[in-house]
Design a protein around this motif. Structure first.
Motif, PDB file in Angstrom:
ATOM      1  N   ILE A 247     -46.407  -2.201   6.503  1.00 64.91           N
ATOM      2  CA  ILE A 247     -45.235  -1.333   6.501  1.00 64.91           C
ATOM      3  C   ILE A 247     -45.365  -0.240   7.559  1.00 64.91           C
ATOM      4  CG2 ILE A 247     -46.100   0.265   4.751  1.00 64.91           C
ATOM      5  CD1 ILE A 247     -43.215   0.321   3.602  1.00 64.91           C
ATOM      6  N   ASP A 248     -46.593   0.097   7.926  1.00 68.07           N
ATOM      7  CA  ASP A 248     -46.782   1.066   9.001  1.00 68.07           C
ATOM      8  C   ASP A 248     -46.306   0.513  10.338  1.00 68.07           C
ATOM      9  OD1 ASP A 248     -47.859   2.943   7.270  1.00 68.07           O
ATOM     10  OD2 ASP A 248     -49.917   2.232   7.576  1.00 68.07           O
ATOM     11  N   ASP A 249     -46.548  -0.782  10.573  1.00 67.44           N
ATOM     12  CA  ASP A 249     -46.047  -1.410  11.804  1.00 67.44           C
ATOM     13  C   ASP A 249     -44.523  -1.488  11.789  1.00 67.44           C
ATOM     14  OD1 ASP A 249     -48.643  -2.333  13.151  1.00 67.44           O
ATOM     15  OD2 ASP A 249     -48.841  -3.163  11.137  1.00 67.44           O
ATOM     16  N   GLN A 250     -43.955  -1.813  10.630  1.00 68.78           N
ATOM     17  CA  GLN A 250     -42.503  -1.801  10.502  1.00 68.78           C
ATOM     18  C   GLN A 250     -41.951  -0.407  10.828  1.00 68.78           C
ATOM     19  OE1 GLN A 250     -40.576  -3.633   7.066  1.00 68.78           O
ATOM     20  NE2 GLN A 250     -42.561  -4.432   6.412  1.00 68.78           N
ATOM     21  N   SER A 251     -42.650   0.605  10.354  1.00 63.94           N
ATOM     22  CA  SER A 251     -42.210   1.980  10.567  1.00 63.94           C
ATOM     23  C   SER A 251     -42.221   2.342  12.047  1.00 63.94           C
ATOM     24  CB  SER A 251     -43.108   2.946   9.792  1.00 63.94           C
ATOM     25  OG  SER A 251     -43.041   2.686   8.406  1.00 63.94           O
ATOM     26  N   GLU A 252     -43.256   1.902  12.744  1.00 69.10           N
ATOM     27  CA  GLU A 252     -43.352   2.200  14.177  1.00 69.10           C
ATOM     28  C   GLU A 252     -42.164   1.615  14.935  1.00 69.10           C
ATOM     29  OE1 GLU A 252     -46.205   1.167  18.021  1.00 69.10           O
ATOM     30  OE2 GLU A 252     -46.943   0.797  15.981  1.00 69.10           O
ATOM     31  N   ILE A 253     -41.844   0.366  14.658  1.00 70.74           N
ATOM     32  CA  ILE A 253     -40.708  -0.280  15.329  1.00 70.74           C
ATOM     33  C   ILE A 253     -39.404   0.392  14.933  1.00 70.74           C
ATOM     34  CG2 ILE A 253     -39.466  -2.439  15.635  1.00 70.74           C
ATOM     35  CD1 ILE A 253     -42.225  -2.394  16.912  1.00 70.74           C
ATOM     36  N   ALA A 254     -39.264   0.719  13.647  1.00 73.34           N
ATOM     37  CA  ALA A 254     -38.032   1.350  13.174  1.00 73.34           C
ATOM     38  C   ALA A 254     -37.824   2.724  13.812  1.00 73.34           C
ATOM     39  CB  ALA A 254     -38.064   1.476  11.652  1.00 73.34           C
ATOM     40  N   LEU A 255     -38.910   3.491  13.967  1.00 73.15           N
ATOM     41  CA  LEU A 255     -38.799   4.816  14.565  1.00 73.15           C
ATOM     42  C   LEU A 255     -38.417   4.738  16.036  1.00 73.15           C
ATOM     43  CD1 LEU A 255     -41.762   6.734  12.919  1.00 73.15           C
ATOM     44  CD2 LEU A 255     -39.335   7.277  12.729  1.00 73.15           C
ATOM     45  N   ARG A 256     -38.969   3.758  16.748  1.00 74.25           N
ATOM     46  CA  ARG A 256     -38.573   3.576  18.143  1.00 74.25           C
ATOM     47  C   ARG A 256     -37.096   3.221  18.233  1.00 74.25           C
ATOM     48  NH1 ARG A 256     -42.572   3.419  21.971  1.00 74.25           N
ATOM     49  NH2 ARG A 256     -41.065   2.512  23.402  1.00 74.25           N
ATOM     50  N   ASP A 257     -36.661   2.362  17.341  1.00 72.50           N
ATOM     51  CA  ASP A 257     -35.252   1.984  17.334  1.00 72.50           C
ATOM     52  C   ASP A 257     -34.369   3.191  17.008  1.00 72.50           C
ATOM     53  OD1 ASP A 257     -33.235  -0.374  17.257  1.00 72.50           O
ATOM     54  OD2 ASP A 257     -32.830   0.708  15.396  1.00 72.50           O
ATOM     55  N   MET A 258     -34.832   4.036  16.100  1.00 70.39           N
ATOM     56  CA  MET A 258     -34.078   5.236  15.733  1.00 70.39           C
ATOM     57  C   MET A 258     -33.992   6.200  16.912  1.00 70.39           C
ATOM     58  SD  MET A 258     -34.995   7.974  12.738  1.00 70.39           S
ATOM     59  CE  MET A 258     -34.047   9.474  12.474  1.00 70.39           C
ATOM     60  N   ARG A 259     -35.087   6.387  17.622  1.00 74.03           N
ATOM     61  CA  ARG A 259     -35.072   7.297  18.766  1.00 74.03           C
ATOM     62  C   ARG A 259     -34.168   6.773  19.876  1.00 74.03           C
ATOM     63  NH1 ARG A 259     -40.875   9.097  20.655  1.00 74.03           N
ATOM     64  NH2 ARG A 259     -39.517  10.411  21.953  1.00 74.03           N
ATOM     65  N   LYS A 260     -34.142   5.475  20.045  1.00 71.37           N
ATOM     66  CA  LYS A 260     -33.229   4.898  21.031  1.00 71.37           C
ATOM     67  C   LYS A 260     -31.780   5.127  20.617  1.00 71.37           C
ATOM     68  CE  LYS A 260     -32.431   0.655  23.667  1.00 71.37           C
ATOM     69  NZ  LYS A 260     -32.852  -0.751  23.875  1.00 71.37           N
ATOM     70  N   ALA A 261     -31.523   5.029  19.309  1.00 71.98           N
ATOM     71  CA  ALA A 261     -30.170   5.288  18.802  1.00 71.98           C
ATOM     72  C   ALA A 261     -29.790   6.753  19.020  1.00 71.98           C
ATOM     73  CB  ALA A 261     -30.099   4.933  17.315  1.00 71.98           C
ATOM     74  N   ILE A 262     -30.739   7.675  18.802  1.00 69.75           N
ATOM     75  CA  ILE A 262     -30.482   9.090  19.061  1.00 69.75           C
ATOM     76  C   ILE A 262     -30.159   9.297  20.539  1.00 69.75           C
ATOM     77  CG2 ILE A 262     -31.523  11.392  19.090  1.00 69.75           C
ATOM     78  CD1 ILE A 262     -33.099  10.604  16.591  1.00 69.75           C
ATOM     79  N   GLU A 263     -30.883   8.599  21.395  1.00 68.45           N
ATOM     80  CA  GLU A 263     -30.631   8.693  22.842  1.00 68.45           C
ATOM     81  C   GLU A 263     -29.186   8.319  23.180  1.00 68.45           C
ATOM     82  OE1 GLU A 263     -32.563   9.091  26.864  1.00 68.45           O
ATOM     83  OE2 GLU A 263     -33.148   9.631  24.842  1.00 68.45           O
ATOM     84  N   THR A 264     -28.689   7.246  22.566  1.00 66.60           N
ATOM     85  CA  THR A 264     -27.309   6.833  22.842  1.00 66.60           C
ATOM     86  C   THR A 264     -26.322   7.903  22.390  1.00 66.60           C
ATOM     87  OG1 THR A 264     -27.076   5.650  20.725  1.00 66.60           O
ATOM     88  CG2 THR A 264     -27.930   4.402  22.594  1.00 66.60           C
ATOM     89  N   ALA A 265     -26.599   8.535  21.242  1.00 64.23           N
ATOM     90  CA  ALA A 265     -25.707   9.596  20.753  1.00 64.23           C
ATOM     91  C   ALA A 265     -25.763  10.815  21.663  1.00 64.23           C
ATOM     92  CB  ALA A 265     -26.087   9.982  19.325  1.00 64.23           C
ATOM     93  N   PHE A 266     -26.968  11.167  22.136  1.00 62.37           N
ATOM     94  CA  PHE A 266     -27.114  12.325  23.011  1.00 62.37           C
ATOM     95  C   PHE A 266     -26.423  12.109  24.360  1.00 62.37           C
ATOM     96  CE2 PHE A 266     -31.134  14.543  21.130  1.00 62.37           C
ATOM     97  CZ  PHE A 266     -30.412  14.795  19.972  1.00 62.37           C
ATOM     98  N   ILE A 267     -26.245  10.870  24.766  1.00 54.82           N
ATOM     99  CA  ILE A 267     -25.561  10.592  26.040  1.00 54.82           C
ATOM    100  C   ILE A 267     -24.078  10.330  25.824  1.00 54.82           C
ATOM    101  CG2 ILE A 267     -25.414   9.033  28.010  1.00 54.82           C
ATOM    102  CD1 ILE A 267     -28.394   8.530  27.740  1.00 54.82           C
ATOM    103  N   PHE A 268     -23.743   9.400  24.930  1.00 56.47           N
ATOM    104  CA  PHE A 268     -22.374   8.897  24.834  1.00 56.47           C
ATOM    105  C   PHE A 268     -21.586   9.442  23.638  1.00 56.47           C
ATOM    106  CE2 PHE A 268     -24.936   5.573  26.906  1.00 56.47           C
ATOM    107  CZ  PHE A 268     -24.240   5.425  28.092  1.00 56.47           C
TER     108      PHE A 268
END
Length: 465
Positions: A247-268
């Protein structure tokens, strides 16, 4: 009883005998369940074993999982380095004020004639007050240019504000003197002629001068709630696996995906507070960089062909100078660029030499390549997200001294007690961040865009340079 072949064959697909010659297929008896499969007439090879029992040969498994990720969120990364502002509500307001500009233009044509004090109409008369001096760089004090003072650019002195809005009462400080009145004459000023404010000039004995007035203006921003969740059942957690993936590996991937989603909101992202009928809830979304730039940032349309044909001169005059001029920002700006505009700029001869000569600089946790135009510096980063959004010919330019991340709740983790609640037998974790990005001084930022890739919604008269 079922039959099985060895699977070995010649180039035509005909089954082969043990000595390699063609012949009848080897027979394999299945036998009684649990007693295995018995074969005769052929040596045991791995291909035959795989055919009879697919999992009999254990393939080697690389225990290290290849996590295919990219640095797709540099703006989010930078926002975690620069100082953030803690807020106590989902909405927040802030005040800002800029230096008074120094340039305006003639609004209505002024025709020369009367000497002495005359009235001119300008686009923004609030720049000036009585006793201010003005230079009109594109207009000579006299067309004849009989003296050095005549040949110089026209200078004006503001006597008073005009009777109507947008008007100034001025006299000429240089130029020809009317022989009958012994007063200087202001030459003809065409519509669009630029006027630049200079220093005031008080008269002897003056105690007071024009009162300087300024007041900051208020803007409102919204926060956005960002979340991601991972779950794993107790049995899944306890099960033996070929690779170590928890679940820690799942968390790492999920957090990266979340940060990428935040990036899209901060731009668009677009600032909104909307009611969702089916959910019976209101939803906040934060305004992104592109939306905030429309409030006063530099929106620079161009074409890749113009850049290729114009070279370094076009790059400097049409894309770089507008970002730095007309504001009191930093001498260094940070550019987040699509791959095509990076390639087009990097292949310009002078730019290529600069980029080859300088090492990659790491700052704010991001690697930059910097190009310099006198005192102006532009640090470039190729942003993969722009390519993903089909903006490979676009670039976002930020003055990071005037970028602020506002936070209601920092990125944090909550372990949900679903097992105790009788909802789910396993572990479940939720990460939450409530934040937004704020461009505090829009005029120090800019968007360089190709209209074929992105239309920011500017008026139709705004065309590519």
């Amino acid at each position: 009883m079922a039959e099985a072949t060895t699977g070995a064959s010649n180039i035509n697909g005909t089954p082969m005998a043990p000595n390699g010659s063609t012949g009848a297929p080897t027979r394999a008896g299945v036998g009684v369940d649990g007693q295995g499969v018995h074969m005769q007439g052929t040596p045991m090879v791995t291909d035959l074993a795989r055919m009879v029992e697919e999992d009999f040969i254990e393939d080697d498994v690389d225990r290290v999982i290849v996590k295919q990720v990219q640095s797709g969120f540099p703006i989010d990364q930078i926002c975690r380095y620069i100082p953030s502002a803690q807020k106590k509500s989902m909405r927040y307001e802030y005040y800002s004020i800029d230096e008074r500009p120094i340039k305006t233009t003639i609004k209505t044509k002024f025709t020369t004639g009367t000497a002495g004090e005359v009235t001119i109409a300008v686009e923004d008369s609030s720049l000036f007050g009585p006793t201010d001096t003005i230079i009109v760089k594109k207009v000579k004090a006299s067309a004849s240019g009989t003296t050095d003072k005549d040949r110089a650019p026209l200078r004006l002195y503001v006597v008073a504000l005009g009777a109507n809005a947008g008007e100034l009462k001025v006299i000429a400080l240089n130029g020809p003197v009317d022989s009958s009145s012994n007063k200087r004459t202001v030459p003809t000023l065409e519509v669009g002629t630029a006027l630049y404010k200079m220093a005031p000039a008080a008269a002897e004995g003056d105690v007071q001068t024009n009162i300087f007035e300024s007041l900051p203006t208020k803007k409102e921003r919204y926060m956005q709630i960002f979340k991601t969740q991972v779950s794993e059942s107790s049995i899944m957690s306890a099960s033996s696996k070929e690779v170590d993936f928890t679940i820690d590996d799942q968390s790492e991937i999920a957090l990266r995906d979340m940060r990428k989603a935040i990036e899209t909101a901060f731009i668009f992202g677009v600032q909104a507070y909307e009611y969702v009928p089916s959910l019976r809830k209101y939803v906040y979304t934060c305004g992104g960089i592109l939306e905030q730039m429309l409030e006063g940032g530099h929106m620079i349309a161009y074409t890749p062909a113009a850049l290729a044909n114009g070279g370094e001169k076009y790059l400097l005059n049409n894309l770089i100078k507008p970002i730095f001029l007309g504001n009191s920002g930093s001498p260094r700006r940070y550019a987040f660029m699509g791959s095509d505009i990076v390639a087009n700029i990097a292949t310009l001869p002078g730019i290529q030499k600069q980029m080859d000569a300088k090492q990659v600089e790491r700052k704010y946790g991001v690697d930059w390549k910097t190009i310099q135009f006198m005192t102006w510096q532009v640090s470039m980063y190729q942003h993969p997200l722009l390519d993903e959004f089909d903006m490979s010919n676009c670039a976002i330019i930020l003055d990071l001294a005037y970028v602020q991340k506002c936070v209601f709740r920092s990125l944090s983790q909550d372990a949900l007690k679903l097992k105790e609640a009788g909802v789910f037998d396993g572990s479940s974790m939720v990460w939450t961040e409530i934040s937004s990005i704020n461009l505090k001084y829009p005029e120090t930022h800019g968007l360089i865009f190709d209209l074929d890739e992105y239309d920011p919604g500017l008026p139709e008269e705004s065309s590519a340079a």
